[in-house]
Design an enzyme around this catalytic site. Structure first.
Site, short mmCIF file in Angstrom:
data_model
loop_
_atom_site.label_atom_id
_atom_site.label_comp_id
_atom_site.label_asym_id
_atom_site.label_seq_id
_atom_site.Cartn_x
_atom_site.Cartn_y
_atom_site.Cartn_z
N GLN A 64 58.31 92.66 -86.40
CA GLN A 64 57.14 92.91 -86.87
C GLN A 64 56.69 94.06 -86.57
O GLN A 64 57.26 94.82 -85.77
CB GLN A 64 56.22 91.71 -86.07
CG GLN A 64 55.82 91.87 -84.77
CD GLN A 64 55.29 90.65 -84.36
OE1 GLN A 64 55.18 89.48 -84.80
NE2 GLN A 64 54.03 90.92 -83.33
N ASP A 73 66.83 97.02 -100.26
CA ASP A 73 65.90 95.91 -100.19
C ASP A 73 64.75 96.34 -100.72
O ASP A 73 63.69 96.35 -99.99
CB ASP A 73 65.71 95.77 -98.55
CG ASP A 73 65.21 94.50 -98.17
OD1 ASP A 73 65.20 93.47 -99.01
OD2 ASP A 73 64.86 94.28 -97.18
N SER A 89 54.75 90.57 -90.60
CA SER A 89 55.69 89.89 -89.59
C SER A 89 56.58 89.22 -90.50
O SER A 89 56.50 88.59 -91.39
CB SER A 89 54.97 88.80 -88.98
OG SER A 89 55.88 88.13 -88.03
N ALA A 90 57.79 89.67 -90.06
CA ALA A 90 59.04 88.92 -90.89
C ALA A 90 59.81 88.22 -89.89
O ALA A 90 59.56 88.05 -88.71
CB ALA A 90 59.79 90.15 -91.57
N SER A 91 61.07 88.03 -90.53
CA SER A 91 62.07 86.87 -89.79
C SER A 91 62.79 87.48 -88.61
O SER A 91 63.01 87.16 -87.75
CB SER A 91 62.94 86.54 -90.75
OG SER A 91 63.64 87.34 -91.39
#
Length: 546
Positions: A121, A277, A116-118
């Site tokens: 997810q 990234d 889960s990221a900002s």
């Protein structure tokens, strides 16, 4: 700023800033109420403010020319891991996007997220069984956070407002270009919100590296992908920061590190399309062949490319740097317009040498590339070097590469690994046969537009400027021809008169009367006079015409 909700968000930002003492930091006054250093307080404030500010802080951490050293170092620790949203909500979003129940789309769908990221997810899933009865492929389903785009756009509007204030009142705004930095950041984060774009990025990277034993990119299922849902092949391997597990597999860390450097430079210069990234959470390692370990790439929301001029200047800068040709580095900065024209090349060269020379012939463990970039930017700041927003992603990725290399194989010689790659790229770039390849690639378009071009030339021919020059040239040629004609008549007249005088002299008699002149003298003299008259008349008529 008229929307009351934006005003409420602005008020929240102000309250968080006050809580962490950032208002006094902006005013450059010491804050004795907090035991934590200011860099940590900035990081904690950005984490509390949410995804836009977290990612902006991550981007700023790659620009030490914009920040004090302690702030830049602390921002590099920013993590965008956040609590997941409910799995049932993710299921409903997938069904709404794809128009079918999850049970008919997948043989298995795990509502508990893998990560889960900002912004989104990820959930594990498996495609339906194949017609021959074999199990379907394991996949991952990436789902955007509900309402994230609306929240991001509101925060971007605030950042634009703050950047405008900084550009108007900031003492260094003409060099730092805050509004351009925000615009560049806006492109990055809005691209992350479009999962169709991420799918296309993954597909392009996969095509660029298909068949390579250096890196593998997952297969994307475009029929199951929408702007807020992405389905792609699930990759299995060790996370790159699981050093103990990789060591247990017998992985050759030197080979793994050098391959990482090669991948980066080939993506930037061979393909001009690079994964921007590359933090540890986005990279796995396939250790099935420990002596030739292969990278497994994930998360393609942020990619980068350079325009041809920046790419060429950057390549030449790298090569000049690898060869310790600091004079050429300084000249390239001037030629590219990155520093003002009035900067003395020799002074800039000397400053660059003082930063670069101490790090050569040292392994990565003895070099802080982040600190090196900080010193380089600080030096450039003295010479009023302007911020290049289009290079932010590249610098961010280079710092990621350094961090990975330091973790995996501290003895890595970054320069020795990268230099042959850059030299090979420059040789390819300067190969005249590449010009023929470019011509071949554009030949169909040239052939297609040629008839229309010829038609337009015929309609517009001759152009007015060309026609005027042609008329002037014709007039000059006519003047020259007439002048030559007059000269010829005058010369002929002179020769005839001379001939008459010679005949008279040969006759031996003095001319008592004109009538006594020899006939030949008469004829030649008369013709000579007529020629002189002809030349005079031509000259007179030309003057009258003017």
């Amino acid at each position: 700023m008229s929307d009351w909700r934006q005003l409420a968000r602005f008020w929240q930002i102000w309250r968080v800033s006050r809580r962490y003492g950032l208002d006094q930091f902006v005013g450059r006054r010491p804050n004795k109420r907090f035991a934590k250093p200011r860099g940590e307080r900035v990081r904690l404030a950005l984490e509390e403010l949410g995804p836009v500010f977290i990612k902006f802080g991550q981007a700023l951490s790659t620009r030490p020319d914009l920040l004090p050293d302690d702030i830049a170092a602390e921002l590099s620790l920013l993590q965008d891991a956040v609590p997941p949203f409910p799995g049932q909500q993710a299921r409903e979003q997938v069904e709404a996007a794809l128009g079918q129940p999850v049970g008919s789309l997948f043989a298995f769908f795990d509502e508990k997220p893998l990560a889960s990221a900002s912004v989104a997810q990820v959930h594990a899933a498996r495609l339906p069984d194949n017609p021959d009865g074999t199990p379907g492929m394991d996949v991952v389903v990436k789902v955007l956070r509900p309402g994230i785009e609306k929240a991001v756009r509101k925060d971007l509007a605030l950042l634009h407002f703050l950047a405008a204030l900084a550009e108007r009142f900031g003492p260094d705004a003409d060099r730092l270009h805050p509004r351009e930095v925000i615009k560049e950041y806006e492109k990055v984060i809005l691209d992350e919100l479009d999962l169709m774009r991420e799918a296309a990025n993954a597909s392009q990277l996969r095509r660029n590296w298909l068949g390579s034993d250096l890196i593998y990119h997952p297969l994307v299922f475009f029929d199951l992908t929408r702007s807020d849902v992405l389905v792609m092949e699930r990759l299995y391997g060790h996370n790159i920061d699981e050093v103990a597990a990789l060591r247990a597999e017998g992985v050759n860390f030197r080979e793994l590190s050098e391959r990482g450097v090669e991948i980066f430079f080939r993506q930037v210069f061979r393909d001009n399309f690079f994964h921007a990234d590359m933090h540890p959470g986005n990279i796995f390692v396939d250790a099935s062949n420990p002596e030739k370990p292969r990278y497994l790439a994930l998360d393609f929301g942020i990619v980068g490319s350079l325009n041809p001029s920046d790419q060429r200047y950057l390549a030449e800068n790298f090569l000049a740097f690898f060869n310790r040709d600091y004079r050429r580095v300084a000249e390239l900065h001037l030629e590219s317009g990155w520093i003002p024209d009035d900067v003395r090349v020799d002074e800039f060269e000397s400053a660059i040498r003082s930063v670069c020379e101490p790090i050569f012939n040292k392994p990565l463990k003895d070099i802080s590339f982040g600190m090196f970039l900080m010193r380089l930017f600080q030096t450039a700041r003295r010479f009023r070097m302007e911020v290049q927003p289009q290079l932010v992603l590249l610098q961010k990725t280079l710092l990621n590469i350094e961090g990975l290399g330091r973790q995996l194989y501290p003895e890595l010689d970054l320069w020795k690994t990268a230099k042959p790659i850059m030299e090979d790229w420059m040789r390819q770039r300067l190969n005249p046969l590449n010009g023929l390849d470019d011509l071949k690639a554009h030949l169909p378009a040239i052939v297609e537009t040629l008839p229309d071009l010829l038609k337009r030339l015929q309609q517009d021919w001759p152009p007015a400027e060309f026609a005027a020059q042609t008329r002037e040239l014709k007039a000059l040629r006519q003047d020259l021809a007439e002048q030559q004609s007059r000269n010829r008549w005058a010369l002929l007249g002179g020769l005839l008169c001379l001939g008459g005088a010679v005949i008279l002299g040969l006759d031996g008699r003095g001319p008592a009367r004109i009538a006594d002149l020899p006939l030949a003298s008469w004829v030649l003299g008369s013709l000579g006079v007529w020629c002189f008259a002809r030349a005079t008349w031509l000259n007179f008529s030309r003057s009258g015409a003017r």
